[in-house]
Design a protein around this motif. Structure first.
Motif, PDB file in Angstrom:
ATOM      1  N   SER A 563       2.426  -1.677  -8.240  1.00 48.17           N
ATOM      2  CA  SER A 563       2.843  -2.508  -7.293  1.00 48.17           C
ATOM      3  C   SER A 563       1.819  -1.597  -5.443  1.00 48.17           C
ATOM      4  N   ARG A 564       1.861  -0.848  -5.205  1.00 46.21           N
ATOM      5  CA  ARG A 564       1.922  -0.042  -4.533  1.00 46.21           C
ATOM      6  C   ARG A 564       0.228   0.160  -4.747  1.00 46.21           C
ATOM      7  N   VAL A 565      -0.313   0.986  -5.806  1.00 50.76           N
ATOM      8  CA  VAL A 565      -1.504   0.383  -5.756  1.00 50.76           C
ATOM      9  C   VAL A 565      -2.724  -0.440  -5.305  1.00 50.76           C
ATOM     10  N   TYR A 566      -2.519  -1.520  -5.367  1.00 50.54           N
ATOM     11  CA  TYR A 566      -2.447  -3.475  -5.687  1.00 50.54           C
ATOM     12  C   TYR A 566      -2.330  -3.483  -4.209  1.00 50.54           C
ATOM     13  N   ILE A 567      -1.341  -3.096  -3.534  1.00 54.21           N
ATOM     14  CA  ILE A 567      -1.161  -3.534  -1.979  1.00 54.21           C
ATOM     15  C   ILE A 567      -2.007  -2.116  -1.158  1.00 54.21           C
ATOM     16  N   LEU A 568      -2.097  -1.115  -1.893  1.00 56.42           N
ATOM     17  CA  LEU A 568      -3.529  -0.365  -0.622  1.00 56.42           C
ATOM     18  C   LEU A 568      -4.243  -1.395  -0.944  1.00 56.42           C
ATOM     19  N   ARG A 593      -0.531   7.330   3.280  1.00 50.93           N
ATOM     20  CA  ARG A 593       0.356   8.235   4.039  1.00 50.93           C
ATOM     21  C   ARG A 593       2.674   8.240   3.568  1.00 50.93           C
ATOM     22  N   MET A 594       2.263   7.075   4.231  1.00 52.19           N
ATOM     23  CA  MET A 594       4.272   6.966   3.893  1.00 52.19           C
ATOM     24  C   MET A 594       4.030   6.414   2.309  1.00 52.19           C
ATOM     25  N   HIS A 595       3.100   6.613   1.392  1.00 54.81           N
ATOM     26  CA  HIS A 595       3.619   7.057  -0.123  1.00 54.81           C
ATOM     27  C   HIS A 595       2.933   7.711  -0.908  1.00 54.81           C
ATOM     28  N   THR A 596       2.835   8.506  -0.517  1.00 56.20           N
ATOM     29  CA  THR A 596       1.859   9.990  -1.236  1.00 56.20           C
ATOM     30  C   THR A 596       2.970  10.620  -2.308  1.00 56.20           C
ATOM     31  N   PRO A 597       2.751  10.871  -3.400  1.00 48.80           N
ATOM     32  CA  PRO A 597       1.504   9.700  -4.324  1.00 48.80           C
ATOM     33  C   PRO A 597       2.052   8.446  -4.323  1.00 48.80           C
ATOM     34  N   LEU A 598       1.143   7.584  -4.558  1.00 49.46           N
ATOM     35  CA  LEU A 598       1.242   6.197  -5.203  1.00 49.46           C
ATOM     36  C   LEU A 598       1.603   5.958  -6.666  1.00 49.46           C
TER      37      LEU A 598
END
Length: 624
Positions: A563-568, A593-598
């Protein structure tokens, strides 16, 4: 004694005109860019670019402005009244006749009327044959996004109504067979419009309907059956029709045989799907239904939710025998998308209220809106919300693309695959993000946000249902695993799209070259490409693993990572195609920066699972 007063946060009379993200998103989708070069710098205007119109944004803008005013004024007021006077169950009349009437306040009925007139269901169907065409679903869900935030969750029965209409379209002959019902489900005329329920959850509860459903159908003639069972959680009991699952009793069974069937006997019979009227059309009496009680819930107080007993309820078989679960899949796609859109709607509402309050409330001699700690908190909330917005709207528009495909069969296939994977991802991610984000927003407002008469606690209470309804977080994560196993091409299509967006080479607008922006763009692209590699490696590990426990233990981490990868990637796409490139690129970089690592999937081996079992169950392990 000094007075203690605060100027309350305001919606300023219109939630659409204040929503720059929604406006920008719809504007960029109202036209399509064709560029002659895909290799130019994303900070430079393409040398040759033409646009073709997908729909007239100005016409849509007028509709949304009207709805934005309604959502900022009338709907919250009606919601407050409907919450104050929740539904009542009248079991008996004055002469001790069982009537099982569900009384709802006129404010609830007004909310239903506004929902129909606003087109939050109907536009997804009627607009297919207008200028919006394949963007009909995007328009519909944009309206839902504006409508939902403070409407006493009248959107719950509307979601099931949309799901029912979609189900009817996908089952051959069902629309023509129940034409009047279908027209009522999608009507924008309150005098004609009806709503639908889904009577799925039974006494054993949970999302495992295939294992927990004990309702049995006794054959009458042709496709007519009588249903016997207990429905433990049925939302929108004031609906006119419903779809439900049941197991068809063996040929020659009697009512006594059905009532005396054991749980094990029932489990051996696959589920079929049935359509039923809540009340008999001729008499308006309940159709073989006894209402046991209304549910007392944490939130959604105005929504009538009941426990029902079916004792000979007349129903019509509408699926192939034993194919009930497969047939409700299109309905779940729609209702889960509604759940996700409503989550984002509530996030947007609390952010709007906090932003407005930040211009009025002072602390330590300054407005909240300039205090560094407050600003950082609100900025992170805003970035999280924006990411969820892009995920949900991408899913919504692709549902429309599958319903009104273009001439390319390959494009249709890709959109079908994306919908298959995006639906559980969007429902899972937004539902899980909404609750802490809204709680943070309440905290930003402070003690007044905790007061019931401010209306803000209701937003938080109602949001708590979003990670639960239509399948919990873990259920959605396991659905993602099922997609990976049965439709691996769906996830590959999503990852290929991320790859294309990560290497995209042009934008719609002129933006001066800036070393800082160049560095941010490079960082975002590198993060996306690195994350794709990590996802591929983990997927290969899952494929090679012989332990189902290993795979399931990592399901949630994998689904959130995807999800995070697609959102970015979607946030980067929006930056390229919107006119606020610098601002939107900063938002995407902040998300990183908020979600490292994705990609963050804990690999749980056998020893770790044993430790987790001890930590999870503690002194209750002996009872397992």
């Amino acid at each position: 004694m000094s007075s203690f007063t605060h100027t309350p946060p305001s919606l300023d009379g219109n939630v659409f005109t204040a929503d720059s993200l929604l406006q920008a998103y719809l504007k960029r989708h109202s036209h399509k860019l064709d560029c002659t070069s895909a290799t130019q710098s994303p900070l430079q205007q393409p040398s040759i670019a033409t646009t073709t119109k997908n729909f007239d944004y100005r016409q849509l803008e007028n509709e949304l402005r009207n709805l934005g005013h309604l959502a900022a004024t009338t709907l919250p007021n009606l919601a407050t009244i409907a919450e104050k006077y929740p539904p009542q169950h009248i079991a008996y009349d004055a002469w001790q006749n069982r009537v099982d009437e569900i009384e709802t306040h006129p404010a609830w009925k007004e909310l239903l009327r506004h929902a129909a007139e606003s087109g939050i269901v109907g536009d997804g169907y009627h607009y297919r044959s207008t200028q919006y065409s394949r963007y009909a679903r995007l328009v519909q869900f944009a309206k839902l996004y504006l409508f939902d935030a403070q409407c006493a969750v009248v959107t719950c029965p509307m979601a099931m109504t949309d799901g029912a209409a979609k189900l009817m379209e996908t089952q051959e002959g069902l629309v023509s067979r129940f034409r009047e019902v279908y027209e009522g489900l999608i009507s924008k005329n309150p005098k004609i419009a009806i709503t639908a329920g889904q009577h799925m959850t039974e006494t054993r509860g949970g999302s495992d309907v295939s294992g927990a459903t004990e309702t049995v159908a006794l054959h009458e003639n042709n496709d007519d059956y009588k249903l016997y069972g207990f429905k433990w959680f049925t939302s929108a009991i004031d609906a006119q029709v419903a779809f439900t699952l049941a197991r068809i009793a063996p040929k020659g069974s009697t009512v006594d045989d059905v009532l005396n069937m054991t749980q094990e006997q029932k489990k051996k019979i696959p589920l079929s799907l049935f359509f039923m009227y809540i009340r008999e059309p001729e008499t308006n009496k309940l159709n073989g239904i006894t209402v046991y009680r209304l549910k007392n819930k944490l939130g959604t107080k105005a929504l009538p939710t009941a426990e029902l007993k079916l004792h000979g309820a007349s129903a019509t078989l509408v699926s192939p025998v034993g194919r009930g679960i497969a047939c409700i899949s299109p309905m779940l796609t729609v209702t889960r998308t509604w759940n996700a859109v409503c989550a984002v709607s509530k996030m947007r509402r609390i952010i709007h209220l906090v932003r407005d309050y930040s211009t009025k409330r002072e602390a330590f001699g300054k407005k909240l809106g300039v205090l560094p700690a407050h600003v950082q908190t609100l900025a992170r909330m805003s970035v999280e919300y924006e990411g969820c917005f892009h995920l949900v709207m991408d899913c919504a528009k692709r549902i429309g693309f599958t319903e009104v495909p273009d001439s390319s069969s390959e494009e249709l296939r890709q959109n079908q695959e994306l919908v298959r994977i995006l639906t559980p991802l969007a429902k899972m991610y937004t539902g899980k993000v909404a609750v802490p984000l809204i709680s943070e927003g309440l905290e930003c407002i402070g003690g007044q946000g905790y007061m019931e008469d401010s209306g803000i606690p209701a937003i938080l209470r109602d949001a708590q249902v979003l990670p639960v309804w239509e399948g919990t977080t873990n259920v959605q994560a396991l659905d993602v695993l099922r997609v990976l196993k049965k439709h691996p091409q769906a996830i590959m299509t999503l990852m290929n799209r991320v790859q294309r967006l990560a290497t995209k080479g042009h934008s719609l607008h002129q933006t001066p070259t800036c070393p800082t922006l160049d560095d941010m763009l490079k960082s975002i692209r590198e993060t996306l490409l690195k994350s794709l590699k990590e996802l591929s490696q983990y997927m290969e590990q899952m494929k090679q693993s012989r332990s189902s426990d290993f795979v399931e233990a990592g399901a949630r981490g994998f689904a959130f990572s995807l999800s995070r990868v697609y959102i970015l990637a979607l946030m980067l796409e929006h930056a390229f195609e919107n006119t606020e490139y610098e601002r939107d690129l900063h938002a995407a970089h902040s998300f990183v920066r908020m979600h490292t690592p994705l990609v963050n999937v804990e690999q749980v081996d056998e020893s770790r699972r044993k430790v987790d079992q001890i930590l999870a169950m503690g002194e209750f392990r002996s009872k397992l």
